[in-house]
Design an enzyme around this catalytic site. Sequence first.
Site, PDB file in Angstrom:
ATOM      1  N   GLU A 138       0.831  -1.223   0.000  1.00  0.00           N
ATOM      2  CA  GLU A 138       0.000   0.000   0.000  1.00  0.00           C
ATOM      3  C   GLU A 138       0.862   1.268   0.000  1.00  0.00           C
ATOM      4  O   GLU A 138       0.626   2.201   0.770  1.00  0.00           O
ATOM      5  CB  GLU A 138      -0.991  -0.015   1.174  1.00  0.00           C
TER       6      GLU A 138
HETATM    7  C1  LIG Z   1       3.032  -9.410   0.602  1.00  0.00           C
HETATM    8  C2  LIG Z   1       2.623  -8.448  -0.463  1.00  0.00           C
HETATM    9  C3  LIG Z   1       1.287  -8.270  -0.751  1.00  0.00           C
HETATM   10  C4  LIG Z   1       0.904  -7.428  -1.805  1.00  0.00           C
HETATM   11  N1  LIG Z   1      -0.410  -7.354  -2.181  1.00  0.00           N
HETATM   12  C5  LIG Z   1      -0.722  -6.697  -3.330  1.00  0.00           C
HETATM   13  C6  LIG Z   1      -2.032  -6.765  -3.879  1.00  0.00           C
HETATM   14  O1  LIG Z   1      -2.924  -7.395  -3.313  1.00  0.00           O
HETATM   15  N2  LIG Z   1      -2.280  -6.135  -5.054  1.00  0.00           N
HETATM   16  C7  LIG Z   1      -1.323  -5.425  -5.704  1.00  0.00           C
HETATM   17  O2  LIG Z   1      -1.587  -4.901  -6.774  1.00  0.00           O
HETATM   18  N3  LIG Z   1      -0.067  -5.320  -5.217  1.00  0.00           N
HETATM   19  C8  LIG Z   1       0.256  -5.953  -4.061  1.00  0.00           C
HETATM   20  N4  LIG Z   1       1.530  -5.880  -3.565  1.00  0.00           N
HETATM   21  C9  LIG Z   1       2.508  -5.069  -4.246  1.00  0.00           C
HETATM   22  C10 LIG Z   1       2.985  -3.871  -3.480  1.00  0.00           C
HETATM   23  O3  LIG Z   1       2.046  -2.853  -3.531  1.00  0.00           O
HETATM   24  C11 LIG Z   1       4.339  -3.488  -4.102  1.00  0.00           C
HETATM   25  O4  LIG Z   1       5.252  -4.428  -3.591  1.00  0.00           O
HETATM   26  C12 LIG Z   1       4.758  -2.100  -3.842  1.00  0.00           C
HETATM   27  O5  LIG Z   1       3.988  -1.242  -4.594  1.00  0.00           O
HETATM   28  C13 LIG Z   1       6.234  -1.859  -4.170  1.00  0.00           C
HETATM   29  O6  LIG Z   1       6.577  -2.373  -5.411  1.00  0.00           O
HETATM   30  P1  LIG Z   1       7.900  -3.290  -5.554  1.00  0.00           P
HETATM   31  O7  LIG Z   1       7.831  -4.332  -4.500  1.00  0.00           O
HETATM   32  O8  LIG Z   1       7.968  -3.729  -6.940  1.00  0.00           O
HETATM   33  O9  LIG Z   1       9.085  -2.351  -5.191  1.00  0.00           O
HETATM   34  P2  LIG Z   1       9.798  -1.273  -6.138  1.00  0.00           P
HETATM   35  O10 LIG Z   1       8.784  -0.445  -6.803  1.00  0.00           O
HETATM   36  O11 LIG Z   1      10.806  -1.961  -6.961  1.00  0.00           O
HETATM   37  O12 LIG Z   1      10.506  -0.367  -5.064  1.00  0.00           O
HETATM   38  C14 LIG Z   1      11.702  -0.779  -4.396  1.00  0.00           C
HETATM   39  C15 LIG Z   1      12.098   0.312  -3.430  1.00  0.00           C
HETATM   40  O13 LIG Z   1      12.316   1.537  -4.129  1.00  0.00           O
HETATM   41  C16 LIG Z   1      11.586   2.579  -3.541  1.00  0.00           C
HETATM   42  N5  LIG Z   1      11.182   3.533  -4.569  1.00  0.00           N
HETATM   43  C17 LIG Z   1      10.624   3.295  -5.763  1.00  0.00           C
HETATM   44  N6  LIG Z   1      10.412   4.435  -6.414  1.00  0.00           N
HETATM   45  C18 LIG Z   1      10.836   5.439  -5.617  1.00  0.00           C
HETATM   46  C19 LIG Z   1      10.887   6.862  -5.706  1.00  0.00           C
HETATM   47  N7  LIG Z   1      10.446   7.531  -6.752  1.00  0.00           N
HETATM   48  N8  LIG Z   1      11.383   7.547  -4.678  1.00  0.00           N
HETATM   49  C20 LIG Z   1      11.846   6.912  -3.599  1.00  0.00           C
HETATM   50  N9  LIG Z   1      11.823   5.588  -3.451  1.00  0.00           N
HETATM   51  C21 LIG Z   1      11.328   4.860  -4.434  1.00  0.00           C
HETATM   52  C22 LIG Z   1      10.402   1.909  -2.872  1.00  0.00           C
HETATM   53  O14 LIG Z   1       9.935   2.685  -1.792  1.00  0.00           O
HETATM   54  C23 LIG Z   1      11.022   0.605  -2.393  1.00  0.00           C
HETATM   55  O15 LIG Z   1      11.622   0.812  -1.163  1.00  0.00           O
HETATM   56  C24 LIG Z   1       1.903  -6.699  -2.498  1.00  0.00           C
HETATM   57  C25 LIG Z   1       3.244  -6.837  -2.159  1.00  0.00           C
HETATM   58  C26 LIG Z   1       3.622  -7.714  -1.174  1.00  0.00           C
HETATM   59  C27 LIG Z   1       5.074  -7.876  -0.860  1.00  0.00           C
END
Ligand SMILES: Cc1cc2nc3c(=O)[nH]c(=O)nc-3n(C[C@H](O)[C@H](O)[C@H](O)COP(=O)(O)OP(=O)(O)OC[C@H]3O[C@@H](n4cnc5c(N)ncnc54)[C@H](O)[C@@H]3O)c2cc1C
Length: 841
Positions: free
Chosen positions: A502
Amino acid sequence: MNILILLGAFLALAYAVARRLMPLRRLAVISGLFLVVFTLGGGFSLLWGILVWSVYALASLLFGVTQLRRQWLSNPLLGRVRKILPPMSDTEREAIEAGNVWWEAELFRGNPEWSKLHGYPMPELSAEEQAFVDGPVEELCTMLDDWDITHRRMDLPPEVWQFLRQHRFFGMIIPKRYGGLEFSNFGHSSVVTKIASRSISAGVTVMVPNSLGPAELLLHYGTEAQKDYYLPRLADGREIPCFALTGPHAGSDAGAIPDRGVVCMGEHEGREVLGLRLNWEKRYITLGPVATVLGLAFKAFDPDGLLGGEAELGITCALIPVNTPGVEIGRRHFPLNAAFQNGPNRGKDVFIPLDYIIGGQENIGKGWRMLVESLSVGRGISLPSMGVAAGKASARTTGAYAHVRKQFNTSIGKFEGVEEALARIGGHAYMMEAGRLLTLSGLDSGEKPSIVTAILKCFNTEQMRQVVNDAMDVHGGRGICMGPSNYLGRAYQSIPVAITVEGANILTRSMIIFGQGAIRCHPYLVREMEAATREDLPAAEREFDEALCGHAEYFLTNFCRAFVYGLSGSHLAPAPYSGRIGAYYRRLSQMSAAFAVTSDLVLMILGGSFKRKEKLSGRFADALAYMFYASAVLRKFEADGQPRSDLPLLEWSAKYCLHQVQMALDEILRNFPIKWLGVIVRHTIFPLGLSLRQPNDYLGHRVASLLIRPGEARDRLTDGIYISDDPDDITGCLEDALHKVIRAEPLERRLRHDRLTRGEMEDHEQWVARLQADGHIDADEARLLTEAWEATTRVVMVDDFAPGEMTGGMQSASAPKTINKKSAVKKKAAVKKKRVTETIE
Ligand SMILES: Cc1cc2nc3c(=O)[nH]c(=O)nc-3n(C[C@H](O)[C@H](O)[C@H](O)COP(=O)(O)OP(=O)(O)OC[C@H]3O[C@@H](n4cnc5c(N)ncnc54)[C@H](O)[C@@H]3O)c2cc1C
């Protein structure tokens, strides 16, 4: 003497501006009269006279004569702004415009109105919600065996799934007319808090259908037919929903999803209809593996112009039954040993009719706006409630454990090192709960404060990390060895999940909170930006000039406030109370003014390039967030009737928050874009230096003392979580042990010398028997000692396993719903391979 008069007049003027004692124009006239008298009285030397009068005349001309101001100041500035204002993408604009602003805007603008804060109604459970929390939720918690769920079964047991459906846990946000529970946001949050305090896996399972997903989107944007069909089925659990946005190539940057839907004709239920052919690949989708209906976000295209409009239609949300041909779900991820269902899903050439789009054809391309608008509510409930659950449960269990566990013949909670950790646990638990209550007060009044909910999500989960880490440290090996009697380990493992979902915290802190706050809370910035982007130049000049005047007054007022409040040690700042509690309000007013000045200057200097200054933005987010928590703890204390026993918690939290705000502002000023200006601003807003201190050791001691023995404040702090009274349940054992140990303590103190001398050679049983035989204690006293010892032993023991017992299970009770042959073969191979290596921890 003259200098003193001038200084006095300047301070009086600054005070009058700071407290808005009269309109600025009148103050300008009074200042002019004073200058005349002072000059005629020979108060100025020639040089000073010329200097002061020049400044006065210039300011009067600029702000008194519109024509001159426009010509000399606002029009040239407008020209510059028009050149450098960066273009804003539609997705950025929609994200920024989502929701509304609320209490955080008061803190942002430098002059929080305390009567407003006290006027927010504190949320309360309705009789029906209370009965649900005391009835089905309590019963559910007794059914949950988290070790069984997360180690052996890797899923909730079938009877728990059934119980959740039967009692409509998945329909808390669905109105009663559709068969839902129609709970308030507070009711919903209270249910989630209690479940999560027992089992994070069960908590997440309940959270997701009630958060951003099909039900929420249908309620706001669905057609009547969609609502009538889906909402009753979602409410009673016939349909299990998930919402799929994230994919391998689009996580935080969700607007960049590559998943596509192309408008075309296709066959649906034996007829040729207009629809979309979808291809997608999603991952991390909670409840995805067992979902029956998939909320899907994708980008829609109409290359053949079948809808008669543009080719690129934008992000679109649709509801897709998982048995639609081409949908592939069922595989699971393994998110840090949590057992809630989570996995990838994909679709290959899936055809859906247009009426699968949420809200029908007219909502094609409106998905992003729908998502960001709906995000703000759920984001303020699910994960923040999980943080509160972890905070309260850690406070209760760690306090009890720190009393019961003795080393060096002393309860470990009495050691100062442990006290420090306990104080942080108590303080942060109090802050998280206060933040939750204040936010829910807003949500339940119909507000959609997107900045507040982003703050709460980010900072409650960060505080959860702090609290659970501290709890783990205090428990030592007891928290590390996994097994049925470990009540902390799974919460510890779940922290990164809460941090990531989220809106991942780094992104939320460093980009969203202040980025959105600056634009939404600042009273003039948007007006200036809007004026600057107007095509009609005369109108742009007029509007920009008006906004600029307001902005100048806003800045001047905050500047005076920050200076006067800072110089007086905040004594001249407004507060609803006097005395010790009033001082916290005054300090917060001072910090709010300091924040307003600093943020305004940084925005003025950096303009649009501020977007890339995430380190500064993150520190502003810290300052804004801790001002929010400081006001939340003050509000909570007031709403609780200012109980004396909670004073240490309030004071620890308020001091901690204020110190964090001060340090965040100090860091900003040390990294100010124009160094010399940073120095001037620091001396203006902190004229007495960095005078706010961390909570001191004695205050920390008082907080820790509240946690390690039963009491009113401890009960209030941990109210709303599941506390077992079953002596066979480990949390029940802990409570039981705490009481027994406390009862035995006076006697143990009396017998301490004997225990440390003769008793050293005996085990506890022999020692008690000898004391009784020698007539040192009677039978009741012997029982007291034995009970305390046995209860302590139960609590300090950890689980051990025979080697064969260590292997966990991945056998899901809920079979995959749809899975194609190829992936089934792959899965079998994977399972086979896994069996060789799998030891679940
Ligand atoms: C257990 C779990 C349940 C989930 N459930 C759902 C679900 O039901 N539906 C759904 O659609 N998604 C779901 N998600 C996805 C979740 O919303 C994403 O994991 C999240 O949006 C982050 O994406 P990412 O993991 O690909 O990280 P990335 O986007 O690769 O980010 C990696 C890091 O970089 C940082 N970052 C990225 N861009 C920036 C920026 N511009 N400035 C500063 N920092 C930045 C992030 O904060 C993070 O720390 C779930 C994820 C998990 C792990």
